[in-house]
Scaffold this motif. Structure first.
Motif, short mmCIF file in Angstrom:
data_model
loop_
_atom_site.label_atom_id
_atom_site.label_comp_id
_atom_site.label_asym_id
_atom_site.label_seq_id
_atom_site.Cartn_x
_atom_site.Cartn_y
_atom_site.Cartn_z
N ARG A 1 1.07 -0.47 -0.09
CA ARG A 1 0.38 0.11 -0.01
C ARG A 1 0.67 1.22 0.30
O ARG A 1 1.93 1.45 0.70
N GLU B 1 -5.72 4.37 -2.61
CA GLU B 1 -6.24 3.96 -1.21
C GLU B 1 -6.71 4.28 0.17
O GLU B 1 -7.02 3.27 0.45
N THR B 2 -6.11 5.19 0.11
CA THR B 2 -7.22 6.36 1.30
C THR B 2 -7.35 7.62 0.53
O THR B 2 -6.85 8.00 -0.70
N SER C 1 -1.57 8.10 9.85
CA SER C 1 -2.12 7.80 11.00
C SER C 1 -2.51 6.19 9.90
O SER C 1 -3.20 5.78 10.45
N VAL C 2 -3.39 6.80 8.53
CA VAL C 2 -4.22 6.05 8.18
C VAL C 2 -2.37 4.88 7.73
O VAL C 2 -3.86 3.61 8.13
N VAL D 1 -0.67 4.22 9.26
CA VAL D 1 -0.45 3.20 10.72
C VAL D 1 -1.87 2.14 10.90
O VAL D 1 -1.12 1.31 10.75
N GLY D 2 -2.61 2.76 10.21
CA GLY D 2 -4.43 1.61 10.84
C GLY D 2 -3.74 0.15 9.65
O GLY D 2 -4.21 -1.13 10.11
N MET D 3 -3.31 1.15 9.00
CA MET D 3 -3.73 0.07 7.76
C MET D 3 -2.25 -1.02 7.59
O MET D 3 -2.80 -2.38 7.95
N LEU E 1 -1.39 -2.12 11.10
CA LEU E 1 -1.96 -2.56 12.37
C LEU E 1 -2.45 -3.69 11.83
O LEU E 1 -2.40 -5.12 12.04
N GLY E 2 -3.47 -3.50 10.81
CA GLY E 2 -5.04 -4.25 10.18
C GLY E 2 -4.09 -5.28 9.64
O GLY E 2 -4.36 -6.58 9.68
N LEU E 3 -2.99 -4.96 9.19
CA LEU E 3 -2.31 -6.08 7.87
C LEU E 3 -1.75 -7.15 9.22
O LEU E 3 -1.57 -8.68 8.75
N MET F 1 -2.19 -7.86 12.31
CA MET F 1 -3.12 -8.64 12.84
C MET F 1 -3.53 -9.95 11.93
O MET F 1 -3.74 -10.63 12.53
N GLN F 2 -3.74 -9.72 10.65
CA GLN F 2 -4.42 -10.70 9.75
C GLN F 2 -3.09 -11.34 8.89
O GLN F 2 -3.69 -12.68 9.03
N ASN G 1 -5.17 10.39 16.12
CA ASN G 1 -4.68 8.92 15.13
C ASN G 1 -5.83 8.25 14.91
O ASN G 1 -4.84 7.09 14.47
N ALA H 1 -8.34 8.26 12.61
CA ALA H 1 -7.55 8.03 11.31
C ALA H 1 -7.55 6.82 10.84
O ALA H 1 -7.63 6.63 9.90
N ALA H 2 -6.42 6.34 12.03
CA ALA H 2 -5.96 4.47 11.76
C ALA H 2 -7.39 4.03 11.90
O ALA H 2 -7.02 2.49 11.13
N GLY I 1 -7.68 3.37 7.89
CA GLY I 1 -6.42 2.76 7.84
C GLY I 1 -7.38 0.85 8.18
O GLY I 1 -6.30 0.30 6.93
N LEU I 2 -7.40 0.96 9.43
CA LEU I 2 -7.87 -0.16 9.69
C LEU I 2 -9.27 -1.37 8.18
O LEU I 2 -9.28 -2.50 7.74
N ARG J 1 -16.43 4.48 5.34
CA ARG J 1 -14.76 3.37 5.57
C ARG J 1 -15.94 2.19 6.33
O ARG J 1 -16.64 3.27 7.25
#
Lengths: 296, 323
Positions: A75, A125-126, A136-137, A139-141, A143-145, A147-148, B66, B69-70, B73-74, B106
């Motif tokens: 990403r 992507e966003t 931040s998005v 970072v969320g991606m 984290l999510g990847l 976790m999976q 954060n 917005a995260a 992303g999740l 989202r």
């Protein structure tokens, strides 16, 4: 990432570097043309990140038009969303979108808005455009990847002025805390922001030290040196337990002499016909190419 | 452990507790669900989730921007993020909710405890009295404020089943049980929970119980008030409101929120476009809160049953003046 490994192994190949340089030159020309046609836009910070994006899409990332719905793709998030002409251009170069379509930047009815929007162009992507959020998005991606237990890497490009957003440091702390070694941030450190030098607006130095203090693995590079960008991205990918950041020293307006090193070209600015032609000529475009880019 | 301080309100029959417990019960059904916390899990009901599924709780620390917005992303990589926090601090991340969740469309859920005057002694700084208005204005954002623990548990399931961004209020104080297990919560639907023909009292959240009390007060004077529970503020149940306007000819809205932009505004928007009728608004009259116990504050800011009943009498008088 898995299929990109072979490309990374070729990272030092002169052929690949030449291809990437060619892609970067294309994005710079395309950026000038799209901003000229739009009669507004942000050329300075778009030109400064062209080489970085060309390296990411040309070699580092496992992201291709055919993988756009593949959960295993790498990403990229353009956190400095105002540099989107460069993203659109490199996307066009690699076939994510049509080169001519991407020249409709910022116009009513165009999917190529003044800042990237994922519901117009899924491959961006966003949606970004508010500094700090894309990071931040990302970072969320990451984290999510993780976790999976998915392998892709997440790359994000931030501006240096963006360092002034508090959210960036919230996200930096969070990524280090969660040991996001699948995350790589790149800072387009052209030393200038909308109105003036970073140091005159609100100083961000010492930038690399700040990121080190936040628990990141830091690389300082010349953001226009393609072999160095490629090898450092490769190195960053081998970092474990920590996120990595490339502090990429760049030149605002790179490639267009009258824009280089001047915050006045941050934008949003209008390019006159003469300015656009001069810029494209400086970028090595022939007369017929200039005409095609600006008129057709 | 005996020396540990008692966490105020972390047990009991509050909406936040109902939410936290419901989440735990839904964990297997929604394997991609992750809960996001900004160091207030003990106060949002999320402590139940933390205990049951620590590996599916993401701790962001005191950094709501954060976190919000995260969540975008999740969701972008296939997770089902549930952002939790105190309503006033989630407002801090409003722009993140707007861009990285709303604009990017989202499938993320934002669940806010401690809304309105319900926060009580923490005072005006902590009392989110504008959150419904703010989140309602984000295109595509569904906004929900359930009234009791049963409805909160049902709404928790419903928002997870629903595809798209949602903002939901829970609550801090022990809540009255209004509904039985046969209650059916459906996003976008209100329910008539007391029949009447003289006036319709439309309420959400803690005000539903007060509207029912107000109906009792009105009944003493032979005023037959209808009470509508309106847990979904957006999209509002226009069909039901039209029917109520037709059948009762006037309305009162009641909410633990500023009268500008919340339930009252949503009801007025729907009613004036369909079948206009007199409406009186009960809520905070464009002011901030202050310290006090929730019930004292409700009295002080005039959102208790007697004030709803008084508003009903005004609405009826206006209706009769029209006829």
């Amino acid at each position: 990432m898995s299929t990109a490994t072979s490309l990374r192994d070729d990272a030092a190949s002169p052929d690949l570097e030449t291809q990437i340089a060619e892609a970067a030159l294309f994005t710079r020309r395309h950026t000038i043309a799209s901003i000229y046609r739009a009669t507004s836009g942000h050329p300075g910070g778009a030109l400064s990140c062209a080489d970085i994006l060309a390296c990411l899409y040309g070699a580092e990332m496992n992201a291709w038009p055919a993988t756009i719905n593949d959960p295993g793709r790498d990403r990229f998030v353009l956190s400095k969303g105002h540099a989107c002409p460069t993203l659109y251009a490199i996307g066009a170069w690699h076939g994510f979108c049509d080169k001519t379509d991407a020249l409709t930047l910022r116009r009513l009815g165009s999917r190529f808005q003044g800042h990237p929007h994922v519901r117009d162009l899924p491959w961006v992507e966003t949606s970004t455009g508010s500094l700090g959020q894309g990071f931040s998005v990302a970072v969320g991606m990451a984290l999510g990847l993780k976790m999976q237990k998915l392998k892709p890497r997440v790359y994000t490009l931030l501006g240096d002025g963006e360092m002034q957003e508090g959210e960036v440091w919230e996200a930096a702390m969070c990524a280090a805390h969660h040991k996001l070694d699948n995350l790589c941030a790149i800072i387009d450190y052209n030393k200038m922001q909308s109105d003036a030098l970073n140091e005159d607006i609100c100083g961000i130095a010492p930038l690399a030290d700040k990121w080190r203090a936040f628990g990141w693995t830091v690389f300082e590079i010349d953001g226009h040196n393609i072999p160095e960008i490629l090898s450092t991205l490769h190195l960053a990918a081998s970092t474990r337990e920590r996120p990595s950041v490339l502090v990429a020293h760049t030149l605002k307006g790179k490639g267009v002499p009258y824009m280089e090193g001047s915050p006045a070209w941050h934008g949003s600015v209008k390019l006159s016909r003469e300015q656009a032609e001069t810029a494209l000529a400086a970028l090595g475009a022939e007369q017929d190419e200039i005409k095609e880019l600006l008129d057709v | 452990m005996s020396d540990a301080p008692a966490l105020i309100g972390s047990s009991g029959d509050s909406l936040r507790e109902a939410f936290g417990k419901a989440l735990v019960g839904l964990a297997d059904e929604f394997p991609k669900m992750v809960v996001l916390d900004a160091d207030v899990a003990g106060g949002t009901g999320v402590h139940h989730w933390r205990k049951a599924h620590p590996e599916r709780l993401i701790q962001f620390g005191i950094a709501e921007q954060n976190m919000m917005a995260a969540a975008g992303g999740l969701a972008a990589v296939g997770m089902l993020p549930v952002v939790t926090g105190f309503a006033c601090f989630l407002e801090r991340a409003y722009e993140q909710a707007r861009l990285s969740i709303g604009y990017a469309k989202r499938n993320a859920k934002i669940v806010a405890s401690h809304p309105g005057l319900d926060v009580g002694p923490d005072g005006g700084s902590a009392q989110a009295l504008e959150d419904i208005a703010a989140f309602r204005a984000i295109p595509g954002m569904t906004v929900i404020s359930p009234a009791d623990p049963i409805e909160t548990a049902q709404a928790t399931r419903a928002i997870l089943e629903f595809e798209g961004p949602v903002y939901m209020r829970t609550g801090r104080s022990p809540a009255k049980r209004l509904f039985g297990d046969d209650h059916v919560f459906e996003i976008g639907k209100g329910q008539i929970i007391r029949h009447g023909i003289d006036v319709t009292l439309v309420a959400c959240g803690v005000e539903v119980a007060r509207a029912l009390e107000a109906a009792e007060l009105l009944a003493e004077d032979d005023i037959n008030a209808r009470v509508v529970n309106m847990p979904t503020i957006k999209p509002i149940d226009s069909d039901l409101l039209r029917r109520c306007a037709e059948e009762t000819g006037c309305m009162v809205t009641a909410e633990d929120h500023n009268i500008f932009g919340g339930l009252g505004s949503a009801v007025a928007e729907a009613v004036t476009q369909n079948l206009p009728c007199p409406i009186e608004f009960v809520g905070l009259r464009d002011c901030f809160g202050t310290s006090g116990e929730p019930d004292e504050l409700a009295e002080h800011f005039q959102i208790t049953a007697p004030f709803i009943a008084a508003a009903a009498r005004r609405a009826i008088a206006r209706k009769e003046g029209l006829s």
